[in-house]
Design a protein around this motif. Structure first.
Motif, short mmCIF file in Angstrom:
data_model
loop_
_atom_site.label_atom_id
_atom_site.label_comp_id
_atom_site.label_asym_id
_atom_site.label_seq_id
_atom_site.Cartn_x
_atom_site.Cartn_y
_atom_site.Cartn_z
N ASP A 150 1.02 -1.19 -0.45
CA ASP A 150 -0.27 -0.17 0.25
C ASP A 150 1.06 1.27 -0.34
N LYS A 151 0.96 2.17 -1.43
CA LYS A 151 1.57 3.35 -1.40
C LYS A 151 3.25 2.96 -1.35
N GLY A 152 3.10 1.75 -1.90
CA GLY A 152 4.80 1.19 -1.43
C GLY A 152 5.55 0.16 -0.22
N LYS A 153 4.39 0.54 0.62
CA LYS A 153 5.02 -0.42 2.00
C LYS A 153 4.07 -1.34 1.98
N ILE A 154 4.88 -2.60 2.35
CA ILE A 154 4.58 -3.83 2.91
C ILE A 154 2.97 -3.43 3.59
N THR A 155 2.33 -4.39 3.05
CA THR A 155 1.19 -4.66 4.16
C THR A 155 0.87 -6.46 4.56
N TYR A 172 1.23 -10.88 8.05
CA TYR A 172 0.60 -9.13 8.59
C TYR A 172 1.68 -8.17 9.13
N TYR A 173 1.63 -7.17 7.92
CA TYR A 173 2.48 -5.81 8.67
C TYR A 173 1.90 -5.05 9.24
N GLU A 174 2.64 -4.54 9.79
CA GLU A 174 1.87 -2.54 10.14
C GLU A 174 3.21 -1.84 10.28
N ASP A 175 3.26 -0.71 9.63
CA ASP A 175 4.56 0.55 9.40
C ASP A 175 5.37 -0.61 8.84
N GLY A 176 5.01 -1.59 7.84
CA GLY A 176 6.13 -1.84 7.46
C GLY A 176 6.38 -3.53 8.06
N LYS A 177 6.03 -3.09 9.49
CA LYS A 177 7.01 -4.86 9.89
C LYS A 177 6.27 -5.44 10.30
N VAL A 178 6.38 -6.76 10.37
CA VAL A 178 5.83 -7.47 10.67
C VAL A 178 5.29 -7.51 12.14
N ASP A 179 3.48 -7.92 12.28
CA ASP A 179 2.84 -7.70 13.49
C ASP A 179 2.45 -9.50 13.26
#
Length: 201
Positions: A150-155, A172-179
């Motif tokens: 999303d807008k260049g950042k992995i989700t 699943y990622y939050e702010d580019g980091k694995v959540d």
């Protein structure tokens, strides 16, 4: 080899600006952007394909082989960019294929990362930014992993780890980091175990 890769990477970065969105002045964005980066570029060879596409070939490193090929659909007096092909390792065959819509905006890109003649990744774009990447990890020409952006950042990331044609692993990622990470252990397509990613990971 390192020098060759540096030159190839430089070419790809410079030429990637050709994926810009349409401009208001009526000029075709791909041509304008390349001219801004490289100066006025003239094709080393031009021909028509059997299916009526105009083909322009460019020898950027002057070794006698085309490093970039552009294919255009000719509509009246207009030339609409259809596809670009790049030869990154200068072996005479393309390693990157970019496909454009009628406005010159990139739609998708196929990439052969290891130069074996087979596509390793297909990247899909939205508004000139990668929205999805399909990656072939076991070289069977079928995607085993899909990354969503999303807008260049992995989700999100989905993978078929046992190569049975079904997704069995999710990230699943939050702010580019694995959540969190999900795993399907019984092959029913549903997550059986969720694992919360640690702060260290």
């Amino acid at each position: 080899m390192v020098r060759q890769w540096a030159v190839a990477a430089g070419l790809l970065v410079a030429l990637s600006s050709a994926c810009a969105s349409p401009r208001n002045d009526g000029k075709r964005p791909a041509e304008v952007k390349i001219n801004e980066v490289k100066g006025t570029m003239k094709a080393d060879r031009q021909e028509m394909s059997v299916d009526g596409l105009l083909i322009r070939r460019y020898d950027l490193n002057k070794d006698g082989k085309a490093d970039m090929v552009k294919l255009f659909k000719v509509v009246g007096t207009n030339e609409l960019l259809v596809r670009k092909e790049f030869d990154l390792n200068f072996d005479g065959r393309p390693d990157v294929w970019r496909f454009f819509d009628d406005k010159g905006v990139v739609l998708k890109e196929r990439v052969d990362y290891d130069f074996d003649g087979k596509v390793d990744s297909v990247n899909y774009f939205e508004n000139n930014v990668v929205a999805r990447k399909e990656v072939d990890l076991d070289f069977d020409e079928k995607p085993d992993m899909v990354r969503f952006y999303d807008k260049g950042k992995i989700t999100k990331k989905e993978a078929d780890t046992n190569h049975d044609g079904k997704v069995d692993y999710w990230e699943y990622y939050e702010d580019g980091k694995v959540d969190r990470i999900g795993v399907d252990r019984d092959g029913d397509g549903q997550v059986d175990d969720w694992q919360k990613a640690s702060s260290e990971s």
